[in-house]
Write an enzyme that holds these catalytic residues in place. Structure first.
Site, short mmCIF file in Angstrom:
data_model
loop_
_atom_site.label_atom_id
_atom_site.label_comp_id
_atom_site.label_asym_id
_atom_site.label_seq_id
_atom_site.Cartn_x
_atom_site.Cartn_y
_atom_site.Cartn_z
N LYS A 49 0.80 -1.22 0.00
CA LYS A 49 0.00 0.00 0.00
C LYS A 49 0.84 1.28 0.00
O LYS A 49 0.32 2.35 -0.25
CB LYS A 49 -0.98 0.01 1.17
CG LYS A 49 -2.01 -1.10 1.12
CD LYS A 49 -2.80 -1.08 -0.18
CE LYS A 49 -3.89 -2.14 -0.18
NZ LYS A 49 -5.14 -1.67 0.30
N SER B 141 -2.86 -12.39 4.31
CA SER B 141 -3.40 -12.19 2.96
C SER B 141 -2.45 -12.76 1.91
O SER B 141 -2.89 -13.15 0.82
CB SER B 141 -3.67 -10.70 2.70
OG SER B 141 -2.48 -9.96 2.72
#
Lengths: 315, 92
Positions: free
Chosen positions: A44, A261
């Site tokens: 991110k 994830s």
């Protein structure tokens, strides 16, 4: 070059590592791009940097202006780190069921944190941030779910890096969250080679949608819809927490310490590998395992860890 | 073909509170028709007035999203699990 003028220059250009020994199909090679090495600890950082720098360029973010976002942690960490470097105050709405490390990391970067109810998941955090943006028109809301700079960061960064390092890629598998990674990388790779297949992986909505009153409150990110994600994707598989944790443990066996994830992405890779004869599958590890140590992902009883993961936002 | 259909919380009130129900059909579209026969109130949640899949509903046969398997024409096999899941924001 390994000397940089700013920590922000170290975002991107992440390593792509061959982990084919984990492939369930000997004819399917598997390579994983380790985004946890970014300075804010996750993929991110790319979107955070792109969103801020695009807003600086087009004048929507002015010096000293407060930045606002909703995030379950990684985008927030990236934004908080960059805001610190560039001198912007930063407020983030975070669902209260994220891991304690995520919250502590945000505090380390001086972010102001507003918690939203766990039962409302990321949807609830986003709605709260939208309300705050309406109340404070003088703040700049980066809105990762709808900001074109998010997929653009991957179209101009992650995608070209994968193509440079692995032009023989046949399949790209990635998590479907804001859709920034899968849209940006998927679009870039398919433009270079239309035969590349793009597979998404997502966690089950499960307990995190209790706050949803009806289907009309559901949400598909504008980043996905605006970029015609329905046409771009070739498959979308749901992967539960147990399997995600099992794969995070398998990755640790080959020396890769990655978050849950990443385990979900690898579970998707394994399914992909089982369905093809020959392939070169590239996937993305969104973050390292550091922020999940308190959840005992690698060492705890699998049933207990899985049960805890059902109630915690990890994607 | 008989399948198990798993319902999200928001659909359970119209299915007598059940978390999963049985339905029959050879495709997801046929399974939906059988579901609507059993629970007519579900129709508006599953499909648009034009008969398309509701945009905020994701449907998985076992773990596979039917939007990429032919949508309502996606085939189901006996004892498959069809999971209905609202589309919600994700992403860290």
């Amino acid at each position: 070059m390994a000397r940089y003028d700013s920590v922000l220059d170290t975002i991107g250009n992440t390593p792509l590592v061959d982990v084919s020994e984990l492939s369930p199909n000997p004819q399917a090679r598997v390579l994983i791009k380790l985004e946890g090495v970014n300075p804010g600890g996750s993929v991110k950082d790319r979107a955070a940097k792109a969103m801020i720098e695009e807003a600086e360029k087009n004048g929507s973010l002015m010096p000293g202006q407060r930045i606002l976002e909703s995030s379950s942690g990684n985008t927030a960490a990236g934004l908080a780190m960059i805001a610190k470097v560039k001198g912007y105050p930063f407020t983030v709405v975070v669902p209260e069921n994220v891991s304690v490390e995520r919250v502590k990391l945000l505090r380390a970067f001086g972010a102001e944190i507003i918690f939203s109810p766990a039962a409302e998941g990321s949807n609830g955090a986003m709605r709260r941030a939208q309300a705050l943006a309406a109340e404070h028109p003088d703040w700049w809301f980066s809105y990762q779910y709808g900001n074109p700079a998010n997929p653009k960061a991957h179209y101009e960064g992650t995608g070209p890096e994968i193509w440079r390092d692995c032009p023989e890629v046949t399949h790209f598998v990635a998590g479907l969250g804001t859709a920034g990674t899968i849209i940006g990388v998927g679009k870039f790779l398919k433009e270079r080679n239309p035969a590349v297949r793009v597979w998404a992986v997502q966690p089950p909505a499960g307990e995190t949608v209790e706050g949803l009153k009806n289907l009309d409150e559901g949400f598909v990110p504008p980043v996905f819809v605006d970029n015609d994600g329905y046409s771009l994707l070739d498959r979308n598989r749901v992967v539960g927490p147990r399997e995600s944790i099992e794969w995070a443990r398998r990755l640790a066996d080959v020396g890769i310490f990655a978050g849950i994830s990443t385990g979900a992405a690898m579970a998707g890779v394994a399914r992909c590998a089982m369905e093809v004869d020959e392939a070169t599958i590239v996937t993305v590890s969104p973050d390292g395992g550091w922020k999940y140590l308190s959840t005992d992902v690698w060492t705890g009883d699998l049933d207990e860890v899985t049960e805890r993961a059902r109630h915690e936002l990890y994607f | 073909m008989a399948v198990e259909v798993r319902l999200p919380n928001i659909f359970r009130p119209v299915a007598a509170g059940r978390a999963s129900v049985r339905a029959e059909g050879a495709t997801v579209g046929e399974v939906f028709e059988d579901l609507v026969r059993q629970y007519p109130e579900l129709r508006a949640s599953l499909l648009t007035p034009e008969g398309e899949l509701h945009r905020h509903l994701n449907v998985f046969v076992n773990d596979d999203d039917i939007r990429y398997l032919g949508k309502l024409d996606a085939k189901v096999n006996d004892e498959d699990i069809v999971t209905l899941m609202p589309a919600v924001a994700g992403g860290a």
